[in-house]
Scaffold this active site. Sequence first.
Site, PDB file in Angstrom:
ATOM      1  N   GLU A  20      24.209  66.442  29.343  1.00 64.87           N
ATOM      2  CA  GLU A  20      25.205  67.173  28.547  1.00 64.87           C
ATOM      3  C   GLU A  20      26.596  66.664  28.894  1.00 64.87           C
ATOM      4  O   GLU A  20      26.936  66.528  30.067  1.00 64.87           O
ATOM      5  CB  GLU A  20      25.094  68.662  28.869  1.00 64.87           C
ATOM      6  CG  GLU A  20      26.123  69.503  28.128  1.00 64.87           C
ATOM      7  CD  GLU A  20      25.871  70.987  28.302  1.00 64.87           C
ATOM      8  OE1 GLU A  20      24.730  71.439  28.086  1.00 64.87           O
ATOM      9  OE2 GLU A  20      26.823  71.688  28.668  1.00 64.87           O
ATOM     10  N   TYR A  52      30.678  72.295  22.577  1.00 62.96           N
ATOM     11  CA  TYR A  52      31.605  72.760  21.531  1.00 62.96           C
ATOM     12  C   TYR A  52      32.530  73.776  22.194  1.00 62.96           C
ATOM     13  O   TYR A  52      32.047  74.742  22.808  1.00 62.96           O
ATOM     14  CB  TYR A  52      30.771  73.439  20.438  1.00 62.96           C
ATOM     15  CG  TYR A  52      31.453  73.643  19.130  1.00 62.96           C
ATOM     16  CD1 TYR A  52      31.740  72.574  18.293  1.00 62.96           C
ATOM     17  CD2 TYR A  52      31.790  74.929  18.692  1.00 62.96           C
ATOM     18  CE1 TYR A  52      32.338  72.770  17.061  1.00 62.96           C
ATOM     19  CE2 TYR A  52      32.390  75.129  17.457  1.00 62.96           C
ATOM     20  CZ  TYR A  52      32.660  74.042  16.648  1.00 62.96           C
ATOM     21  OH  TYR A  52      33.254  74.236  15.414  1.00 62.96           O
ATOM     22  N   HIS A  80      26.287  70.737  20.090  1.00 58.85           N
ATOM     23  CA  HIS A  80      26.339  72.182  20.311  1.00 58.85           C
ATOM     24  C   HIS A  80      27.213  72.761  19.193  1.00 58.85           C
ATOM     25  O   HIS A  80      28.187  72.131  18.777  1.00 58.85           O
ATOM     26  CB  HIS A  80      26.999  72.510  21.642  1.00 58.85           C
ATOM     27  CG  HIS A  80      26.243  72.038  22.850  1.00 58.85           C
ATOM     28  ND1 HIS A  80      26.307  72.682  24.064  1.00 58.85           N
ATOM     29  CD2 HIS A  80      25.404  70.993  23.039  1.00 58.85           C
ATOM     30  CE1 HIS A  80      25.552  72.057  24.951  1.00 58.85           C
ATOM     31  NE2 HIS A  80      24.998  71.017  24.346  1.00 58.85           N
ATOM     32  N   GLY A 111      28.215  81.802  21.312  1.00 59.85           N
ATOM     33  CA  GLY A 111      29.476  81.441  21.954  1.00 59.85           C
ATOM     34  C   GLY A 111      30.223  82.667  22.449  1.00 59.85           C
ATOM     35  O   GLY A 111      29.782  83.805  22.253  1.00 59.85           O
ATOM     36  N   ASP A 112      31.349  82.396  23.117  1.00 59.47           N
ATOM     37  CA  ASP A 112      32.183  83.468  23.679  1.00 59.47           C
ATOM     38  C   ASP A 112      33.519  83.505  22.959  1.00 59.47           C
ATOM     39  O   ASP A 112      33.989  82.480  22.463  1.00 59.47           O
ATOM     40  CB  ASP A 112      32.448  83.197  25.167  1.00 59.47           C
ATOM     41  CG  ASP A 112      31.151  83.190  25.957  1.00 59.47           C
ATOM     42  OD1 ASP A 112      30.398  84.168  25.845  1.00 59.47           O
ATOM     43  OD2 ASP A 112      30.905  82.199  26.680  1.00 59.47           O
ATOM     44  N   HIS A 153      21.632  87.382  30.358  1.00 57.31           N
ATOM     45  CA  HIS A 153      23.004  87.111  29.909  1.00 57.31           C
ATOM     46  C   HIS A 153      23.933  88.161  30.528  1.00 57.31           C
ATOM     47  O   HIS A 153      23.575  89.333  30.587  1.00 57.31           O
ATOM     48  CB  HIS A 153      23.067  87.162  28.377  1.00 57.31           C
ATOM     49  CG  HIS A 153      24.385  86.711  27.840  1.00 57.31           C
ATOM     50  ND1 HIS A 153      25.458  87.559  27.714  1.00 57.31           N
ATOM     51  CD2 HIS A 153      24.811  85.488  27.451  1.00 57.31           C
ATOM     52  CE1 HIS A 153      26.495  86.870  27.243  1.00 57.31           C
ATOM     53  NE2 HIS A 153      26.121  85.607  27.066  1.00 57.31           N
ATOM     54  N   LYS A 169      14.810  84.981  19.809  1.00 54.27           N
ATOM     55  CA  LYS A 169      15.651  83.804  19.506  1.00 54.27           C
ATOM     56  C   LYS A 169      14.844  82.520  19.649  1.00 54.27           C
ATOM     57  O   LYS A 169      14.884  81.644  18.780  1.00 54.27           O
ATOM     58  CB  LYS A 169      16.853  83.823  20.462  1.00 54.27           C
ATOM     59  CG  LYS A 169      17.809  82.682  20.320  1.00 54.27           C
ATOM     60  CD  LYS A 169      19.144  82.930  21.021  1.00 54.27           C
ATOM     61  CE  LYS A 169      19.108  82.737  22.509  1.00 54.27           C
ATOM     62  NZ  LYS A 169      20.458  82.625  23.098  1.00 54.27           N
ATOM     63  N   GLN A 179      20.490  78.037  31.054  1.00 56.59           N
ATOM     64  CA  GLN A 179      21.642  78.068  31.950  1.00 56.59           C
ATOM     65  C   GLN A 179      21.171  77.492  33.288  1.00 56.59           C
ATOM     66  O   GLN A 179      19.970  77.511  33.566  1.00 56.59           O
ATOM     67  CB  GLN A 179      22.073  79.542  32.097  1.00 56.59           C
ATOM     68  CG  GLN A 179      23.406  79.767  32.699  1.00 56.59           C
ATOM     69  CD  GLN A 179      24.492  78.950  32.015  1.00 56.59           C
ATOM     70  OE1 GLN A 179      24.770  77.838  32.475  1.00 56.59           O
ATOM     71  NE2 GLN A 179      25.086  79.479  30.967  1.00 56.59           N
TER      72      GLN A 179
HETATM   73  P1  FAD Z   1      23.104  85.094  21.929  1.00 57.02           P
HETATM   74  O1  FAD Z   1      21.742  84.729  22.298  1.00 57.02           O
HETATM   75  O2  FAD Z   1      23.350  85.270  20.474  1.00 57.02           O
HETATM   76  O3  FAD Z   1      23.511  86.437  22.660  1.00 57.02           O
HETATM   77  C1  FAD Z   1      23.908  86.482  24.038  1.00 57.02           C
HETATM   78  C2  FAD Z   1      23.410  87.756  24.677  1.00 57.02           C
HETATM   79  O4  FAD Z   1      23.928  88.856  23.988  1.00 57.02           O
HETATM   80  C3  FAD Z   1      21.908  87.914  24.640  1.00 57.02           C
HETATM   81  O5  FAD Z   1      21.227  87.232  25.683  1.00 57.02           O
HETATM   82  C4  FAD Z   1      21.795  89.387  24.722  1.00 57.02           C
HETATM   83  O6  FAD Z   1      21.941  89.813  26.039  1.00 57.02           O
HETATM   84  C5  FAD Z   1      22.965  89.850  23.901  1.00 57.02           C
HETATM   85  N1  FAD Z   1      22.582  90.029  22.481  1.00 57.02           N
HETATM   86  C6  FAD Z   1      23.073  89.366  21.412  1.00 57.02           C
HETATM   87  N2  FAD Z   1      22.501  89.800  20.287  1.00 57.02           N
HETATM   88  C7  FAD Z   1      21.605  90.744  20.653  1.00 57.02           C
HETATM   89  C8  FAD Z   1      20.694  91.545  19.959  1.00 57.02           C
HETATM   90  N3  FAD Z   1      20.578  91.468  18.615  1.00 57.02           N
HETATM   91  N4  FAD Z   1      19.911  92.376  20.657  1.00 57.02           N
HETATM   92  C9  FAD Z   1      20.023  92.446  21.975  1.00 57.02           C
HETATM   93  N5  FAD Z   1      20.869  91.727  22.697  1.00 57.02           N
HETATM   94  C10 FAD Z   1      21.651  90.881  22.051  1.00 57.02           C
HETATM   95  N6  FAD Z   1      29.313  77.945  25.062  1.00 57.02           N
HETATM   96  C11 FAD Z   1      30.255  77.277  24.346  1.00 57.02           C
HETATM   97  O7  FAD Z   1      31.292  77.861  23.986  1.00 57.02           O
HETATM   98  N7  FAD Z   1      30.071  75.964  23.993  1.00 57.02           N
HETATM   99  C12 FAD Z   1      28.966  75.271  24.328  1.00 57.02           C
HETATM  100  O8  FAD Z   1      28.837  74.093  24.003  1.00 57.02           O
HETATM  101  C13 FAD Z   1      27.957  75.940  25.088  1.00 57.02           C
HETATM  102  N8  FAD Z   1      26.813  75.316  25.438  1.00 57.02           N
HETATM  103  C14 FAD Z   1      25.843  75.994  26.136  1.00 57.02           C
HETATM  104  C15 FAD Z   1      24.655  75.325  26.454  1.00 57.02           C
HETATM  105  C16 FAD Z   1      23.637  75.980  27.160  1.00 57.02           C
HETATM  106  C17 FAD Z   1      22.368  75.235  27.477  1.00 57.02           C
HETATM  107  C18 FAD Z   1      23.820  77.338  27.559  1.00 57.02           C
HETATM  108  C19 FAD Z   1      22.746  78.046  28.335  1.00 57.02           C
HETATM  109  C20 FAD Z   1      25.000  78.008  27.230  1.00 57.02           C
HETATM  110  C21 FAD Z   1      26.017  77.352  26.515  1.00 57.02           C
HETATM  111  N9  FAD Z   1      27.212  77.989  26.156  1.00 57.02           N
HETATM  112  C22 FAD Z   1      28.175  77.314  25.446  1.00 57.02           C
HETATM  113  C23 FAD Z   1      27.469  79.374  26.577  1.00 57.02           C
HETATM  114  C24 FAD Z   1      27.138  80.413  25.480  1.00 57.02           C
HETATM  115  O9  FAD Z   1      28.008  80.252  24.393  1.00 57.02           O
HETATM  116  C25 FAD Z   1      27.308  81.800  26.102  1.00 57.02           C
HETATM  117  O10 FAD Z   1      26.254  82.063  26.996  1.00 57.02           O
HETATM  118  C26 FAD Z   1      27.513  82.939  25.117  1.00 57.02           C
HETATM  119  O11 FAD Z   1      28.002  84.066  25.870  1.00 57.02           O
HETATM  120  C27 FAD Z   1      26.251  83.434  24.430  1.00 57.02           C
HETATM  121  O12 FAD Z   1      25.756  82.537  23.533  1.00 57.02           O
HETATM  122  P2  FAD Z   1      24.182  82.642  23.113  1.00 57.02           P
HETATM  123  O13 FAD Z   1      23.956  81.661  22.036  1.00 57.02           O
HETATM  124  O14 FAD Z   1      23.331  82.619  24.313  1.00 57.02           O
HETATM  125  O15 FAD Z   1      24.209  84.142  22.511  1.00 57.02           O
END
Ligand code: FAD
Length: 293
Positions: A20, A52, A80, A111-112, A153, A169, A179
Amino acid sequence: MTVPVHIDQLLAKQQTISVEIMPPKSRAAEANLDALLQVFHYTQPSFVSVTYGAGGSTRERTAMLVNQLLAMESCTPMAHLTCIAHTKHDIEVILNEYRMAGLVNVLALLGDPPANEPEFESPKDFSSAIDLVRSAKAIGDFSLGVAMHPEGHPAARSQQQDRDHQAEKLAEADFGITQFFFDVGTYFSFIDDLHARGVHKPVIPGVVAPISTEQLSRLSSLSGASIPSWVADRLQVSEEEDAWKIGVAIATELVESLLANGAPGVHLYTMNNVAMTRELLRDVAMIQKGHYV
Ligand code: FAD
């Protein structure tokens, strides 16, 4: 033109070694990235993923780097993409541009909110990465990855709800990438839990080589990943020693154990660090050849 490689198809055939990288922010960072791409040219990782920025802050730079990797031909890129700050229309535009450019691999993320924008408000077209996976499927023949959080998370309301969400998901996507973590048992019990929920898609463990205790604390506070005391202890080295070499040794041991115990591959977080990545990829190649001791 070479036929694009779909990551899910690659995973069906072999254990993957992926890396990455982050799009560069400055001229100096560009030169550093060129050196990193040179390392990939010789070591041939299975795929290269490009991050991203939070809130879409690297939209153009991520796309530029992905296009650069596509032009290299010997390299399989994955972009990403986060959706928290984008409308459905934005996402359609971005994914259609990627599709036309020949990109087939996307890591779909919620994302955050951007850390430096306290007033940030999401357009709320996407409430989770699952929505992005569904939108991407309607736009093209993408191989879709999602982020997995073996230790949960940080924003999760309960472990049960978090695991239900992650299983749902992963079931929608083609593969997951985790992670980082340091306890191999955490990863395999997470996989067992997903299997018990009926989800068997491949989940590639993410591995970081910790280069300092400061870097590790920062990463851990962002991701919620825990740092066992043995990792912190090993990084507390005397000044003459290079901490990053100890980080590479820790990461190499993790990779060896994960691959030996049947993980579908490993995803190496390079932090764009050339020396560390070169050393780690060299060690991983030795493991694959059965020469690492
Ligand atoms: P989601 O899976 O959509 O949700 C995150 C958490 O929110 C879930 O695990 C759950 O606890 C809760 N949640 C959401 N929706 C629901 C629901 N319907 N029901 C119950 N709980 C829910 N960030 C960046 O900005 N740029 C990047 O390039 C980037 N790359 C990454 C690559 C990897 C391999 C990893 C592991 C993370 C990366 N991240 C990146 C960080 C990521 O954006 C953060 O972890 C963000 O806070 C959550 O994104 P997600 O897609 O996991 O979210």
